[in-house]
Design an enzyme around this catalytic site. Structure first.
Site, PDB file in Angstrom:
ATOM      1  N   THR A  84      37.237  26.021  49.188  1.00 13.63           N
ATOM      2  CA  THR A  84      37.940  25.034  48.361  1.00 13.63           C
ATOM      3  C   THR A  84      39.318  25.678  48.160  1.00 13.63           C
ATOM      4  O   THR A  84      39.783  26.814  48.750  1.00 13.63           O
ATOM      5  CB  THR A  84      37.246  25.105  47.243  1.00 13.63           C
ATOM      6  OG1 THR A  84      37.197  26.254  46.228  1.00 13.63           O
ATOM      7  CG2 THR A  84      35.812  24.594  47.050  1.00 13.63           C
TER       8      THR A  84
ATOM      9  N   ALA B 154      36.532  30.509  46.019  1.00 14.19           N
ATOM     10  CA  ALA B 154      37.182  30.110  44.928  1.00 14.19           C
ATOM     11  C   ALA B 154      38.663  30.667  44.590  1.00 14.19           C
ATOM     12  O   ALA B 154      38.518  31.742  44.785  1.00 14.19           O
ATOM     13  CB  ALA B 154      36.344  30.446  43.639  1.00 14.19           C
TER      14      ALA B 154
ATOM     15  N   VAL C 287      36.680  35.557  46.168  1.00 15.31           N
ATOM     16  CA  VAL C 287      37.852  35.288  45.420  1.00 15.31           C
ATOM     17  C   VAL C 287      38.956  35.181  46.673  1.00 15.31           C
ATOM     18  O   VAL C 287      39.291  36.060  47.468  1.00 15.31           O
ATOM     19  CB  VAL C 287      38.027  36.284  44.776  1.00 15.31           C
ATOM     20  CG1 VAL C 287      39.472  36.116  43.960  1.00 15.31           C
ATOM     21  CG2 VAL C 287      37.143  36.873  43.636  1.00 15.31           C
ATOM     22  N   LYS C 288      39.454  33.918  46.351  1.00 15.84           N
ATOM     23  CA  LYS C 288      40.557  33.552  47.618  1.00 15.84           C
ATOM     24  C   LYS C 288      41.891  33.751  46.775  1.00 15.84           C
ATOM     25  O   LYS C 288      42.370  33.375  45.945  1.00 15.84           O
ATOM     26  CB  LYS C 288      40.379  32.096  47.683  1.00 15.84           C
ATOM     27  CG  LYS C 288      40.904  31.439  49.015  1.00 15.84           C
ATOM     28  CD  LYS C 288      40.469  30.023  49.502  1.00 15.84           C
ATOM     29  CE  LYS C 288      41.172  29.503  50.764  1.00 15.84           C
ATOM     30  NZ  LYS C 288      40.607  28.239  50.843  1.00 15.84           N
ATOM     31  N   VAL C 289      42.714  34.670  47.800  1.00 14.46           N
ATOM     32  CA  VAL C 289      43.967  34.925  47.156  1.00 14.46           C
ATOM     33  C   VAL C 289      44.961  34.868  48.355  1.00 14.46           C
ATOM     34  O   VAL C 289      44.610  35.131  49.417  1.00 14.46           O
ATOM     35  CB  VAL C 289      43.851  36.608  46.842  1.00 14.46           C
ATOM     36  CG1 VAL C 289      45.164  37.303  46.605  1.00 14.46           C
ATOM     37  CG2 VAL C 289      42.593  37.102  46.046  1.00 14.46           C
TER      38      VAL C 289
END
Ligand code: G3P
Length: 219
Positions: free
Chosen positions: A27, A60, A86-88
């Site tokens: 997402t 996310a 965790v999308k960074v």
């Protein structure tokens, strides 16, 4: 190659999961906004709902862009469910945060990657996934698949474990090209995944089989 679906739409996620070929979901803030998901509580509940549907990883994305808050937000997201990655974003504080997360057992997806240099940094920081956006490169007349190929070469030279997650997939040909050049994962819309099913000879062949069967059965 793993298949991820790039959406926050629960119906499409369910449909892809039901097909039996889904390995995960990605997402981003734009995709969440498209589904009308706003406010921290709703966003958290939506991520939980996605995790309940799929078997695999769910990316996310953090909204923060400074180190302290990326860490804070990332820890909160990671605590939601064991499937959360965790999308960074690929920015200086993002790279620092990815290093912190990878050193502490939190999986990450480094997003908004448009060059091999950025992908090399993401791997050095220990990202679980790196997300080169191939469609957006194609949009500006740059070779998106060529980028995947180049990152593959560099990662293989040094046995980096970071998985190449080809993102910004627009159609089924992108998926096939990613498979040919050795992307570990592709994330795309449901339409691109379903388009892999289609061939006119399959349709006409099946119609003929069914017609012959019916004729032999005297129907
Ligand atoms: O999730 C990131 C990426 O897949 C975005 O794709 O179509 O907005 O370029 P797109």
């Amino acid at each position: 190659m793993k298949f991820f679906i790039d959406t926050a739409n629960l119906d499409q996620i369910r449909e892809a999961q039901d097909l039996g070929v889904l390995d995960g979901v990605t997402t981003n803030p734009s995709l969440m906004a498209k589904e009308g998901i706003t406010g921290k509580a709703n966003i958290i509940n939506h991520y939980k709902a996605i995790c309940d549907i799929v078997d695999g990883d769910v990316s996310a994305e953090v909204i923060a862009t400074d180190y302290e808050n990326i860490i804070k937000e990332g820890m909160e997201l990671a605590a939601l469910h064991k499937k959360i990655v965790v999308k960074v974003p690929m920015i200086k504080d993002g790279v620092k945060a990815i290093k912190h997360f990878s050193s502490n057992g939190i999986r990450t997806n480094c997003t908004l990657v448009f060059s091999t240099g950025q992908a090399l940094l993401a791997a050095k920081a220990g990202a679980t996934y790196v997300s080169p956006f191939i469609g957006r490169l194609d949009d500006i007349s740059t070779d998106g698949i060529g980028l995947i190929e180049d990152i593959r070469l560099v990662y293989d030279n040094y046995n980096f474990e970071t998985q190449i997650l080809a993102a910004s997939i627009r159609h089924s040909t992108h998926i096939l090209e990613c498979a040919r050049v050795g992307a570990d994962v592709m994330t795309g819309p449901l339409s691109a995944i379903l388009a892999l099913l289609k061939h006119p000879l399959t349709d006409s062949g099946l119609a003929q089989f069914l017609a012959d069967h019916a004729k032999a059965a005297g129907k």
